[in-house]
Write an enzyme that holds these catalytic residues in place. Structure first.
Site, mmCIF file in Angstrom:
data_model
loop_
_atom_site.group_PDB
_atom_site.id
_atom_site.type_symbol
_atom_site.label_atom_id
_atom_site.label_comp_id
_atom_site.label_asym_id
_atom_site.label_seq_id
_atom_site.Cartn_x
_atom_site.Cartn_y
_atom_site.Cartn_z
ATOM 1 N N LEU A 62 39.662 58.778 138.578
ATOM 2 C CA LEU A 62 39.769 59.132 139.995
ATOM 3 C C LEU A 62 38.556 60.003 140.356
ATOM 4 O O LEU A 62 38.677 61.213 140.498
ATOM 5 C CB LEU A 62 41.074 59.909 140.204
ATOM 6 N N PRO A 63 37.375 59.391 140.467
ATOM 7 C CA PRO A 63 36.192 60.210 140.752
ATOM 8 C C PRO A 63 36.279 60.855 142.143
ATOM 9 O O PRO A 63 36.606 60.180 143.112
ATOM 10 C CB PRO A 63 35.033 59.201 140.708
ATOM 11 N N HIS A 64 36.008 62.151 142.204
ATOM 12 C CA HIS A 64 36.025 62.855 143.484
ATOM 13 C C HIS A 64 35.298 64.179 143.343
ATOM 14 O O HIS A 64 35.194 64.725 142.252
ATOM 15 C CB HIS A 64 37.461 63.109 143.947
ATOM 16 N N ALA A 65 34.791 64.670 144.458
ATOM 17 C CA ALA A 65 34.202 66.009 144.485
ATOM 18 C C ALA A 65 34.804 66.711 145.701
ATOM 19 O O ALA A 65 35.702 66.172 146.358
ATOM 20 C CB ALA A 65 32.685 65.931 144.575
#
Lengths: 144, 92
Positions: A62-65
């Protein structure tokens, strides 16, 4: 789920490494004007600093920034790779990348609830990982 | 020590930690455990006294254990894993 559009769902063969996989997975959101070009690099640098916290389950990341790291409008992109990608210091290789772009700390919660419910069902996860085309992949996410 | 406050954390404090918070709450209901405060945050807030139990991904477990009692998850959306690890932490 109104945060996922069909044009932001893709099936790709492979990526060079996890960084390449993140760049490829974020690309639909960048092309659609949902995130700034720096968003993908911010995610990569977060992972380098803080570990592979984006790998949430076997085969799933779940890539996120953070919103201030380059999000313009809240949106989700889904990329399924045919070949699994290894992360550093992680036993779980990843095939499914669900990229979150959250413009504020609350807007994406509804989508996260849906994603979490969906991923708790192992049969659906298997179906998602075996999806043969984008249409089918998209339907698993929006039909809930 | 009695667990009254649980802090779920990840690198960004936005997506992953929230996901864990939702599932911790769900697991507590399933286990019949009441009156526990559950929050999510970033790794920056992980320090002794910030919570009675920390919950994070398995790769951040070493960081969490420096601050206190902690659980590291291999699969953050798996309810069976969450419930069995919480059970152990609560001594059930």
């Amino acid at each position: 789920m109104d945060l996922l559009k069909k044009e932001n769902v893709q099936i790709l063969n492979r990526a060079e490494d996890w960084k390449d996989a993140i760049r490829k997975s974020v690309m639909p959101l960048e092309n659609g004007g949902y995130v700034e070009p720096r968003y993908k690099e911010e995610i990569i640098s977060n992972v380098e600093k803080m570990g592979s916290y984006i790998v949430i389950a076997p085969y799933i990341a779940l890539p996120h920034a953070r919103p201030e790291q380059g999000v313009i409008k809240s949106q989700i992109a889904v990329t399924l790779f045919k070949d699994a990608i290894e992360f550093e210091n992680k036993d779980n290789p990843v095939r499914l990348f669900i990229v979150l772009a959250a413009a504020d700390n609350n807007r994406h919660l509804e989508a996260l609830v849906v994603i979490s419910e969906l991923l708790q069902d192992e049969r659906i996860v298997q179906k998602i990982l075996n999806a043969e085309n984008e249409e089918e992949l998209y339907e698993y996410f929006v039909s809930e | 020590m009695e667990i009254k406050k649980i802090l779920c954390f990840c690198g960004s404090g936005l997506g992953t930690s929230f996901l864990m918070e939702m599932n911790v709450k769900k697991a507590l209901v399933n286990l019949g455990i009441n009156d526990v405060e559950v929050e999510h945050s970033t790794i920056d807030d992980v320090m002794p006294g910030a919570a009675d139990l920390f919950v994070c991904g398995a790769d951040l477990l070493a960081n969490a254990e420096k601050a206190g009692k902690a659980i590291g998850l291999n699969n953050m959306v798996s309810m069976p894993e969450m419930e069995s690890k919480l059970k152990e932490a609560f001594g059930l």
